[in-house]
Design an enzyme around this catalytic site. Structure first.
Site, PDB file in Angstrom:
ATOM      1  N   CYS A 113     -10.059  -3.441   6.960  1.00 34.59           N
ATOM      2  CA  CYS A 113      -8.949  -3.936   6.867  1.00 34.59           C
ATOM      3  C   CYS A 113      -8.108  -4.230   8.055  1.00 34.59           C
ATOM      4  O   CYS A 113      -7.261  -4.861   7.976  1.00 34.59           O
ATOM      5  CB  CYS A 113      -8.405  -2.602   6.052  1.00 34.59           C
ATOM      6  SG  CYS A 113      -8.941  -2.210   4.810  1.00 34.59           S
ATOM      7  N   HIS A 258      -1.063  -4.380   6.237  1.00 34.09           N
ATOM      8  CA  HIS A 258      -2.193  -4.608   5.501  1.00 34.09           C
ATOM      9  C   HIS A 258      -1.870  -3.994   4.160  1.00 34.09           C
ATOM     10  O   HIS A 258      -1.112  -3.039   3.931  1.00 34.09           O
ATOM     11  CB  HIS A 258      -3.316  -3.906   6.180  1.00 34.09           C
ATOM     12  CG  HIS A 258      -4.363  -3.649   5.163  1.00 34.09           C
ATOM     13  ND1 HIS A 258      -5.144  -4.487   4.601  1.00 34.09           N
ATOM     14  CD2 HIS A 258      -5.184  -2.497   4.507  1.00 34.09           C
ATOM     15  CE1 HIS A 258      -6.301  -4.085   3.793  1.00 34.09           C
ATOM     16  NE2 HIS A 258      -6.105  -2.962   3.912  1.00 34.09           N
ATOM     17  N   ASN A 288      -6.260  -4.751  -2.706  1.00 38.11           N
ATOM     18  CA  ASN A 288      -6.494  -4.785  -1.257  1.00 38.11           C
ATOM     19  C   ASN A 288      -7.526  -5.914  -1.175  1.00 38.11           C
ATOM     20  O   ASN A 288      -8.674  -5.885  -1.562  1.00 38.11           O
ATOM     21  CB  ASN A 288      -6.966  -3.457  -1.015  1.00 38.11           C
ATOM     22  CG  ASN A 288      -7.220  -3.224   0.390  1.00 38.11           C
ATOM     23  OD1 ASN A 288      -7.243  -4.228   1.047  1.00 38.11           O
ATOM     24  ND2 ASN A 288      -7.578  -2.160   0.808  1.00 38.11           N
TER      25      ASN A 288
END
Ligand code: ACO
Length: 331
Positions: A113, A258, A288
């Site tokens: 990430c 993020h 995500n």
């Protein structure tokens, strides 16, 4: 003084939309559970046969067109992903081939990430050496092939989606524009809190039928530990950024975080005492997308006309490793 600036942006998600209700048809979960804990309403999944490099290619083509250059002008490719086309060779090489350009340097970044933030920082350093003019920095993921859509994997499977985002980084003589600052971290002792154990090169052979029977090819996550560390590290990194750079909240237009979990970002905003609206989100529609989440959000924000010349953006990320970091970008 040379700075690197984003000359062009692009993003791409595969057309298939998967709602929380669709997932509830596959496992014991609900729209309500997913929405209240994560903020996610739907995500996009690639069809069978689509590679990470295919999504990266679409996003790259858009970024290259936006930059007003041709693919042949790209002189370095950095591709961040945790879902590469294959174990090896690197997916950046696959992207170079699909772009149909002459040989250029290709680098895969495996920092999950935080992968895009790491890649941006490396790309910035390359541009500032003067050796490269158009560094293509891409984050791309096909998560949907690697998720366990049974009750056993539901804590992870509901979080992730597929997509890609890309930028072209180029030199600018203006010292006040572009990537002004970045700071990256990793703390490997927490690696087991979020990982996929399918490759274990210490075992001979490293992959067995038992691994598959024991479902080691699916990710495992200690969600509460990830959540807790993400909040702590993101708050810390924002405070450090402001302190070391001598700026305050009022200098920043938006935080581009993020997109792991809306609650994480809201708690970070609350702990800093900042308005939640400063933290932009699109995870409602994409879930995500790991290395793709920041360029996807940046591209949408830019295309929605929300960013003007001179705006200061604070980019923050936290992910598996654990890895985390921040960057300041002046538009
Ligand atoms: N649907 C319904 N129930 C579920 C699901 C699901 N999809 N997944 C887990 N549950 C159940 C569990 O089995 C557990 O049940 P039990 O209490 O009977 O044992 C219960 O829900 C857990 O509920 P909570 O404690 O309320 O869950 P929590 O608030 O911790 O939320 C979540 C779980 C959403 C995973 C949270 O911990 C989280 O978001 N953590 C961070 C994860 C993350 O952001 N990962 C990615 C970041 S890093 C990166 O992007 C690579």
């Amino acid at each position: 003084m040379v700075r690197s600036v984003i000359k062009g942006l692009g993003s791409y998600v595969p057309p298939k939309v998967v709602t929380n209700d669709d997932l509830a048809g596959l496992m014991d979960t609900s729209h309500e559970w997913i929405l209240t804990r994560t903020g996610i309403e739907e995500r996009h999944f690639a069809e069978e046969g689509v590679y990470c490099s295919d999504l990266a290619l679409e996003a790259s083509r858009r970024a290259i067109a936006d930059a007003g250059i041709t693919a042949g002008d790209v002189d370095f490719i950095i591709l961040a992903t945790l879902s590469p086309d294959h174990h090896f060779p690197g997916t950046g090489c696959g992207l170079q081939d699909k772009l149909e350009i002459p040989p250029v340097a290709c680098l895969d970044v495996r920092n999950q990430c935080t992968g895009f933030l790491y890649s941006l920082t490396v790309g910035d350093a390359l541009v500032r050496t003067g050796a490269y003019q158009n560094v293509l920095v891409v984050g791309a993921e096909v998560h949907s092939s690697g998720l366990d859509f049974t009750n056993q994997g539901r804590d992870v499977a509901v979080l992730f989606g597929d997509g890609a985002g890309a930028v072209v980084l180029s030199p600018s003589p203006d010292p006040d524009r572009g990537l002004l600052y970045s700071k990256l971290y990793a703390e490997g002792k927490h690696a087991k809190a979020l990982c996929a154990n399918v490759w274990d090169i210490s075992r001979k052979p490293y992959l067995t039928k038992e691994d598959l029977d024991q479902r080691r090819h699916f990710p495992s996550m200690d969600g509460k530990t990830v959540f807790k560390h993400a909040v702590t590290r993101l708050v810390e990194t924002v405070k450090n950024t402001l302190e070391t750079q001598g700026i305050s909240r009022e200098d920043i237009k938006y935080v581009i975080p993020h997109q792991a979990n809306m609650r994480i970002n809201q708690i970070v905003a609350d702990r800093l005492g900042w308005p939640r609206e400063m933290f932009l989100h699109n995870m409602q529609r994409y879930g995500n997308t790991t290395a793709a989440s920041i360029p996807l959000l940046l591209d949408e924000t830019y295309r929605n006309g929300m960013i003007s010349k001179g705006d200061l953006l604070l980019v923050i990320a936290f992910g598996a490793g654990f890895t985390w970091g921040s960057a300041l970008y002046r538009w």
